[in-house]
Every structure is written in C-alpha cells, then in structure tokens.
Design an enzyme around this catalytic site. Structure first.
Site, short mmCIF file in Angstrom:
data_model
loop_
_atom_site.label_atom_id
_atom_site.label_comp_id
_atom_site.label_asym_id
_atom_site.label_seq_id
_atom_site.Cartn_x
_atom_site.Cartn_y
_atom_site.Cartn_z
N ASP A 29 0.84 -1.20 0.00
CA ASP A 29 0.00 0.00 0.00
C ASP A 29 0.87 1.25 0.00
O ASP A 29 1.54 1.55 0.99
CB ASP A 29 -0.89 -0.02 1.26
N CYS A 65 -5.43 4.68 -3.77
CA CYS A 65 -5.68 3.27 -3.46
C CYS A 65 -6.90 2.65 -4.12
O CYS A 65 -6.79 1.69 -4.88
CB CYS A 65 -5.82 3.06 -1.96
N ASN A 295 -0.05 2.03 -5.59
CA ASN A 295 0.37 3.31 -6.18
C ASN A 295 1.68 3.70 -5.53
O ASN A 295 2.13 3.06 -4.58
CB ASN A 295 -0.69 4.42 -6.00
#
Ligand SMILES: *[C@@H]1O[C@H](CO)[C@@H](O)[C@H](O)[C@H]1NC(C)=O
Ligand SMILES: *[C@@H]1O[C@H](CO)[C@@H](O)[C@H](O)[C@H]1NC(C)=O
Ligand SMILES: *[C@@H]1O[C@H](CO)[C@@H](O)[C@H](O)[C@H]1NC(C)=O
Ligand SMILES: *[C@@H]1O[C@H](CO)[C@@H](O)[C@H](O)[C@H]1NC(C)=O
Ligand SMILES: *[C@@H]1O[C@H](CO)[C@@H](O)[C@H](O)[C@H]1NC(C)=O
Ligand SMILES: *[C@@H]1O[C@H](CO)[C@@H](O)[C@H](O)[C@H]1NC(C)=O
Ligand SMILES: *[C@@H]1O[C@H](CO)[C@@H](O)[C@H](O)[C@H]1NC(C)=O
Ligand SMILES: *[C@@H]1O[C@H](CO)[C@@H](O)[C@H](O)[C@H]1NC(C)=O
Length: 499
Positions: A29, A65, A295
C-alpha cells in the site's frame, strides 16, 4: 464411443489440473519505486527479483488506493469501473462496484476450479457499515480475510470468512503472514490456488513492528534533484505556498521516510516466510509470484509534503516483479506495463479467458517482446473534504474545494477538486513522454520528456509544437473513452515528435 469421449474429457481436465500454476500476489500500500521504496526489501530481491523479471516501466491507472485496486482486480481503467475515489460516494465498494466485482481475475479462476485466498486490505470501504458490513465475502474468494476499512497496523477488524474479528494488539502484517502460511500448509496440491496478500505497509501511519523500530534511525528522505525545489509552471495545487518548504518540514519528511522503510521490513519477512512455506510444501515450482504496489508516493518532491494523488513518476510508477515457471531469472524489462495488465496476465497464465472485456492485456513474460510501444492512461479525480481543511489555514473559506490542509504542514493542501487530471504516459523506442491535462479553469497542461528530464523539472507543454500538443490532447480524449484492450491499445497513430 460416448464413454470414450467422456474419458478423454476427464483425462484432459485432470491433466490440465496437474499443470495449472498457483499464484501468489503481494500487493503493498503506497510503496514507491522511484524514491528508494524497494531498498529495504532484501528478501523480495533475493526470492523474487533474483529469480524473475523486474519491470522498470510499471504504472498504475490512478495514484490512489481504491481506484487503483479496483483496476488491479478487474483489468479496467477507472472510467470503466467507475470507482473514482476512496469514498463510498465515489464508487469505492459501492453498489456500482458490486456489479463489477463478479468479473475480477479471482472470479474467473475460482469458476475454473481454483481455490482462492485473500488476506489484508481490499477496497478502502470494504466492511464498513454503510457499505454493507463485514459479513459480506466478495465473489471469487473461497478463503476470505479482508481488512475492514483502510490500512492500519493495530486495532482493526478482519472479516474471517464473514465473521468479524477485532484485534487491538496484533501487528496486521504478521497476522497476514500467519494466515498465509496456515493456508499453504493446508494445500494438498490437488487443486491449484490463488493467494492475494495485501499488507498495510508502508501506508500512513507508517507504524513498524516493535522489532523493527529504529533499524533505519539514520536514514533520511531521498534527496533527488526534484526534492523541495521551488515550483514554477505547474498546476494550481502545486503552486500553493510555501515553496520550497521551510526547514522544519524536512525533518518530518525524514521521519516518515525511515518509518516507511521500517514498516516494510515486516513485509519483507512475510515474503521470505511465505515463499519458504511454499517451498517446504513442494508448491513453489508451480507458483507464479507477483510483487507490486497499488500506487507510488511522494516525499518532498516539488515542495510537497508526503502523499500520492499527483501525476509525477513518484506517484504513478510502482514496483513490479514477477517470477514463475518459464520466466527467465534475474532479468529486467523495459516493457511499458500498467496494473490493468495483471488481471489478464494471471488469467492467461492459468490458461483461461477473461469472462468479460478488459482494458489491459497479458504482459509478455516469455520469449521475444513485441509490445514495446504504448500509450497508457492515468486518471485522477481531485477530492475535497470538509473537516480536513483546518480553520486556522487562510483558505478555509474555500473548504468545499480543498482537502487536507493543516497548519502543521504550513497549510499546504494535499488535494483540491481541480487537482483532477488525465495523463498519458507514452513510451516507445525514441519516446518517453508524459502529457497531463487538468480539469481546472485554465485547462492547465504539463508535459515532461522523461528521456532528457527524468526528474520532471521542466514543463515543456508550451515549448513543443502545437501539433504535438494537439495530438496528445486528442489521444487523451480518446483514451478517456476507450473500452477493451484493442481500443485502449490503439488510440491513434504515433506522431513524429519534433521539438
Ligand atoms: C480502536 O478503535 C476503536 C474504534 O474502532 C476506537 O474507539 C479506539 O479508541 C481504538 N483504540 C486504540 C487503542 O486506538
Ligand atoms: C487450515 O486448516 C485448519 C484445520 O482444518 C483450519 O483450522 C485453518 O483455519 C486452515 N487455515 C486456513 C488459513 O485456511
Ligand atoms: C547513527 O549514527 C550515529 C553517529 O554516526 C551512530 O552512533 C549510531 O550508531 C547510528 N545509529 C544506527 C541505528 O545506525
Ligand atoms: C543478477 O544480475 C546482476 C547483473 O546482471 C548480477 O550483478 C547479479 O549478481 C545477479 N544476481 C544473481 C543472484 O544471479
Ligand atoms: C526472437 O528473436 C530472435 C532475434 O531477433 C530471432 O532469431 C528468433 O527467431 C525470435 N524467436 C521467436 C520465437 O520469435
Ligand atoms: C468522491 O467522488 C464523488 C463522486 O464524484 C463525490 O461526490 C465526492 O465528493 C468525492 N469524495 C471526495 C472526498 O471528494
Ligand atoms: C482551483 O481550485 C481552487 C480552490 O477552489 C481555486 O482557488 C483556484 O482558483 C482553482 N484554480 C484553477 C486553475 O482552477
Ligand atoms: C477559477 O475557479 C475559481 C474557483 O474554483 C475562481 O475563484 C476563479 O475566479 C476562476 N478563474 C477563472 C479565470 O475562471
């Protein structure tokens, strides 16, 4: 004769089963690839990188996200899955999503007889009350351990196959590791399996496991040429003062940077432990392992604090490493790839076809590479959030159009409604361009030639020939409406770039 045919069918199914590969996917994440985000991952390098292919041009459809994860699962661009931000109102685990959720790579593999396992963060709004609660198990997953809500390290609820279980003091990354190992130990090898492990690191609040606190005490934020430079010729949000940031902000950037690395160490351990479990149970040889992030992230670039939501390489470029049967070891690839390619890649490696149209296409992993030219689309829909614009900041009068403006960060906002953009990332033999058009009232345009300007220091939008700018504008409009990989792959003929 009929009996004979029947036996043929059975034996071909059995035979297919014997060679159908397993999949292990690790999705972190907010892990960057341009600011040293992979440096602490020594086991990832050893067990995946050294054994497989590292992609140097891997991008995501959106630098945030929920939209990016929706793309990862479905193989669709944001304008086709319609999850535009991290809120329920923006499609994140909304009713619209639930219609699309039945067409992920997990449903395709599950329908074909794969056992499937998910542990960790799913979509940011999964499991919250307004989105239907944690009793729901998303389609496609036979063993479900989805985190309720957004990434955290402690004090969270996991839906264990629909049964919400709260934990205050167990470190989430370690729980994901333990569940994964238990799942692997339960495999008999008779059916192929798919595992997705989505640990919270290195997302905010960047909490390392106690055993890793202070390991990188002396590490400071990466100071590339674009670190904390005064901004000119950029879209409105980036032009907000102060620019550069005052010195006292830099120590906060250093703190965040080293905490992220420390939080990632438990992911690095998870990878080594899970791969060891696969090996011990004789499953590794037939398993594709994919390591990536939803990302990227910026920390100090162009005088910003830390966040994502921007079109620069720090935010849209991600780590991507793949190892598995037939893939050459210890190699790198310059192929332009984007996270919507992962769903079709997995489906194709499993010997299956997507149940519905996807915008991505299978990555060429084996043999000669032909798809070396590509125009990829990045979409971002700027957010505004009342309650995150501190009344002590001078622009709080415009709180309906801004987000995340705090005095402790010099009132520099992280987002605005008009931080809405579409970008093209165009990579070919002699082309390495970025074109971005903002949906603000200036139609602000940014262009960077990544060949000559890898740190995106000079916006050349007004220097290129109008015809070149026009080509990109037209291509962007087409890409924003594209549907299906054939169409999304061939937006328009390539222009001759002349400066
Ligand atoms: C844990 O989360 C709950 C809400 O889910 C909150 O009320 C509580 O204060 C949190 N506890 C800690 C120690 O952060
Ligand atoms: C593995 O099997 C055991 C025994 O059946 C079960 O208790 C456990 O939940 C399984 N683990 C996973 C992650 O499925
Ligand atoms: C950090 O640097 C100081 C001074 O160079 C050194 O004494 C200390 O051991 C270092 N700490 C770590 C964790 O490396
Ligand atoms: C991988 O390749 C690099 C350079 O191509 C080489 O330096 C390194 O030793 C190789 N690593 C392994 C484990 O073979
Ligand atoms: C791959 O490329 C090489 C060199 O261009 C060529 O000799 C070979 O035939 C190609 N292989 C395939 C399978 O296309
Ligand atoms: C998310 O998107 C929806 C739909 O466009 C919008 O109404 C909402 O305000 C957005 N959320 C934020 C925080 O901006
Ligand atoms: C962007 O939005 C902000 C906040 O509403 C506004 O002050 C500014 O003028 C806008 N800029 C452009 C270029 O649209
Ligand atoms: C741009 O939009 C902002 C509000 O978002 C407004 O204050 C400003 O006047 C607008 N500028 C132009 C040139 O339309």
């Amino acid at each position: 004769m009929i009996k004979y045919l029947f036996m043929l069918v059975i034996s071909s199914v059995v035979c297919e089963d014997a060679i159908r590969p397993n999949f292990l996917i690790i999705l972190t994440d907010d892990q960057d690839s341009t600011l040293g985000g992979m440096n602490p991952m020594k086991n990832v390098q050893r067990f995946i990188g050294d054994k497989g292919v590292t992609f140097k041009n891997a991008y995501v459809t959106s630098p945030i996200c929920c939209p990016s994860r929706a793309s990862f699962l479905t193989g669709l661009y944001v304008h086709n899955h319609l999850t535009v931000n991290n809120s329920l109102s923006g499609g994140c685990y909304s009713r619209i999503w639930k219609n699309i959720e039945s067409r992920t790579f997990a449903t395709t593999l599950s329908d074909a007889g794969y056992k499937t396992f998910y542990a960790g963060k799913y979509l940011n709004e999964y499991g919250v009350k307004a989105a239907g609660g944690p009793e729901q198990i998303p389609p496609g997953w036979s063993e479900w351990h989805g985190l309720v809500g957004n990434s955290v390290y402690y004090n969270y609820t996991i839906s264990n196959n629909g049964v919400p279980t709260h934990s205050t003091d167990l470190y989430l990354t370690d729980i994901i590791r333990d569940l994964s190992i238990s799942y692997i130990e339960n495999q008999t090898g008779s059916e192929p399996f798919l595992m997705v492990l989505a640990p919270p690191a290195p997302h905010q609040p960047f909490t390392p496991a106690p055993r890793h606190k202070g390991v990188f005490a002396n590490v400071t934020a990466h100071r590339a040429p674009n670190f904390n430079i005064a901004v000119k010729d950029r879209h409105w949000l980036l032009s907000m003062p102060p620019s550069p940031l005052p010195d006292n902000m830099l120590s906060e950037l250093d703190r965040v940077y080293r905490s992220r690395w420390e939080a990632l160490l438990s992911v690095d351990e998870l990878v080594s432990d899970v791969i060891e479990a696969l090996d011990t149970n004789s499953l590794l040889e037939h398993t594709y392992v994919i390591y990536t992030s939803d990302n990227g992230y910026h920390m100090g670039q162009y005088s910003q604090m830390y966040d994502k939501r921007q079109p620069y390489e720090s935010d849209i470029k991600v780590p991507l490493i793949i190892k598995g049967p037939g893939i050459e070891e210890n190699t790198t690839s310059d192929l332009p790839v984007i996270n919507i390619d992962l769903a079709p890649t997995i489906i194709s490696l499993a010997g299956l076809q997507p149940s519905r149209i996807m915008d991505g296409r299978p990555i060429e992993l084996i043999g000669n590479k032909t798809k070396t030219e590509r125009t990829m689309l990045v979409e971002y829909y700027g957010e505004a959030k009342d309650g995150t614009v501190d009344p002590d900041c001078p622009w709080s009068y415009d709180k309906d159009n801004l987000a995340q403006c705090y005095p402790e960060y010099a009132c520099k906002c992280q987002d605005a409604r008009n931080n809405t953009f579409g970008c093209l990332r165009h990579i070919a033999k002699r082309i390495n361009m970025k074109y971005c058009l903002f949906a603000d009232n200036q139609s602000f345009t940014e262009m960077y030639d990544l060949f000559t300007d890898p740190y995106e220091l000079t916006n050349i939008a007004q220097q290129v020939l109008p015809s070149v700018r026009h080509w990109y504008k037209l291509t962007l409009a087409r890409m924003l409406a594209c549907r299906g990989s054939d169409h999304c792959d061939h937006p328009l003929e390539t222009p001759r770039i002349v400066f």
